[in-house]
Enzyme design. Structure first.
Site, PDB file in Angstrom:
ATOM      1  CG  HIS A   1       0.367   6.328  -0.642  1.00 24.51           C
ATOM      2  ND1 HIS A   1      -0.727   6.846  -1.301  1.00 24.51           N
ATOM      3  CD2 HIS A   1      -0.129   5.670   0.454  1.00 24.51           C
ATOM      4  CE1 HIS A   1      -1.830   6.530  -0.642  1.00 24.51           C
ATOM      5  NE2 HIS A   1      -1.501   5.812   0.424  1.00 24.51           N
TER       6      HIS A   1
ATOM      7  CG  HIS B   1      -1.762   1.199   1.376  1.00 22.27           C
ATOM      8  ND1 HIS B   1      -3.056   1.261   0.906  1.00 22.27           N
ATOM      9  CD2 HIS B   1      -1.516   2.424   1.938  1.00 22.27           C
ATOM     10  CE1 HIS B   1      -3.566   2.451   1.168  1.00 22.27           C
ATOM     11  NE2 HIS B   1      -2.655   3.174   1.795  1.00 22.27           N
ATOM     12  CD  GLU B   2       1.675   3.612   3.695  1.00 17.51           C
ATOM     13  OE1 GLU B   2       1.904   4.666   3.072  1.00 17.51           O
ATOM     14  OE2 GLU B   2       0.651   3.459   4.407  1.00 17.51           O
TER      15      GLU B   2
END
Length: 448
Positions: free
Chosen positions: A26, A22-23
């Site tokens: 980003h 997920h990170e």
């Protein structure tokens, strides 16, 4: 590995994999949009490991593993070096900011599809959906017979027991009449309708499953394997023998055999077992033995192993596996939003939501079942993480996306005061959700 430590270990693996992915979404899109990333952290709190990359980003693993974050150069958090102003987050166009924020949930969806694709190629071992119905249950009253094979649930074709449970669980959340297609052992196909609308709204889904009353059919009363030195072997029972009766009482299936043995051996351990061997009837005297195996409570034993339910493996080649992964991701996305809607209108209970305790238990259970099952578990949690983060709640990705959509409409950013108020509201909602899910899991654990 004990259940507790196994659950903790597999929870850490689950969170480590999904939070990192997920990170990284980003981080990767921020770098592509020209934003400087100051820190990439898996976990919160004090760093237990860190290093500075060649790009100047600090990469670290922190002590509290319940999440992570990507810290970018942001003028709202302090003065920005004039030489780095072109790499500052808020100075980028609103569309680039939307892309950076949406990338986290987007990468979780990509992970979901990839994990399901690999799962379908590896093959997921399961059982055929050959069922029986509890007497006086909804399924029994709708006409489900012992030995029926489920072919479709609510219009969705199924070939395994777990797929059947998944489809039934989704139907139970809506409490609408559920069409069921079954095939009898003789080959006749029947269309049934289970009146789920008769169930009371707002109850936990496990109570609905109890009222539904469907379970895998017990195996037939066939001696799949006879253990050497045990009463059955000493009496002459052989593998493949079909047990017909115990002390003259007919035996329907292996569960019925166990019940009769326990009941009759409690009166006298000397039993007369009638069986069928290669079409020939035979009666043998067997003396049951009272013992405990593997730390289980003692009971009357014959030493006969039951046949396993009919296996069913879901496995595809690369192309079909990818198509199945896309279809499963889309179906589960619709089901998740449907569940949220059912909870909001009161049809589904909020007690169905799990916290990290429930996730840890499911992680351990799926890992024990094999890699394919664990991949499916990771995929479902990853998809849930994506959907949760897209909810329009401040502090979550969806809250930031809401701010940027408002900015697109009004032509200027949302005021700092509005963002601060939203931050407090978001934190209250988030902590309330965490508290409620923890209560659900603790309450469920104490009752089990």
């Amino acid at each position: 590995m004990t259940s507790f430590f196994g659950s903790v270990f597999w929870l850490l693996v689950t969170l480590g994999v999904l939070v990192t992915f997920h990170e990284f979404g980003h981080y990767w899109v921020a770098r592509r949009c020209g934003v400087k990333v100051l820190r990439f952290s898996i976990g919160f709190g004090s760093a237990i490991w860190k290093r500075i990359g060649r790009d100047g980003t600090e990469y670290c693993i922190a002590a509290i593993p319940l999440g992570g974050y990507v810290k970018m150069l942001d003028a709202r958090e302090g003065e920005v070096d004039p030489a780095l102003r072109d790499q500052e987050f808020t100075g980028k166009s609103v569309w680039k900011r939307i892309a950076i924020v949406a990338a986290g949930p987007g990468f979780n969806v990509i992970f979901t599809i990839a994990a399901l694709w690999l799962m379908f190629m590896l093959g997921r071992s399961d059982f055929a959906p050959i069922v029986t119905a509890t007497p006086h249950s909804i399924a029994a009253e709708a006409g489900v017979q012992p030995g029926d094979r489920i072919l479709s649930v609510n219009g969705q074709n199924v070939s395994t027991w777990s797929d059947s449970l998944d489809a039934m669980g989704n139907a139970l959340l809506t409490l609408s009449p559920m069409p069921l297609t079954v095939r009898q052992p003789g080959g006749q196909i029947r269309q049934l309708t289970l009146p789920l609308n008769q169930l009371p709204a707002g109850k936990p889904i496990d109570q609905y499953f109890d009222r539904l009353g469907l379970s895998l059919a017990p195996p037939p009363a066939i001696a799949d394997r006879v253990k050497p030195g045990q009463p059955a072997a000493l009496a002459g029972i052989q593998g493949g023998d079909r047990i017909v009766s115990v002390n003259g009482q007919p035996v329907a299936d292996f569960d019925g055999l166990n019940k009769l043995v326990q009941a009759d051996a409690a009166k006298s351990p000397h039993l007369t077992i009638a069986l069928n061997r290669h079409g020939q009837p035979l009666a043998l005297d067997v003396t049951a033995r009272w013992e405990s195996l593997g730390g289980e409570p003692a009971k009357w034993m014959l030493g006969i192993a039951s046949p396993r339910p009919e296996p069913a493996t879901v496995q595809y080649g690369p192309v079909r596996a990818f198509s199945a992964a896309l279809a499963t991701t889309w179906r589960n996305t619709r089901q998740t939003f449907g569940m949220i809607g059912s909870m909001l209108d009161g049809h589904a209970s909020t007690k169905n939501i799990s916290s990290v305790i429930g996730i840890a238990q499911y992680a351990n259970a799926s890992a024990q079942m094999g890699l394919a099952w664990f991949l499916q578990f990771l995929a479902m949690v990853s998809l849930s993480l994506a959907i949760l983060n897209l909810l329009p709640i401040p502090v979550l990705d969806g809250g930031h996306l809401l701010y940027y959509l408002i900015e697109l409409v009004k032509g200027s950013p949302v005021s700092e005061q509005v963002m601060v108020v939203g931050q407090y509201i978001g934190l209250v909602l988030l902590f309330s959700l965490v508290g409620w899910t923890l209560y659900n899991d603790i309450h469920r654990t104490l009752l089990s």
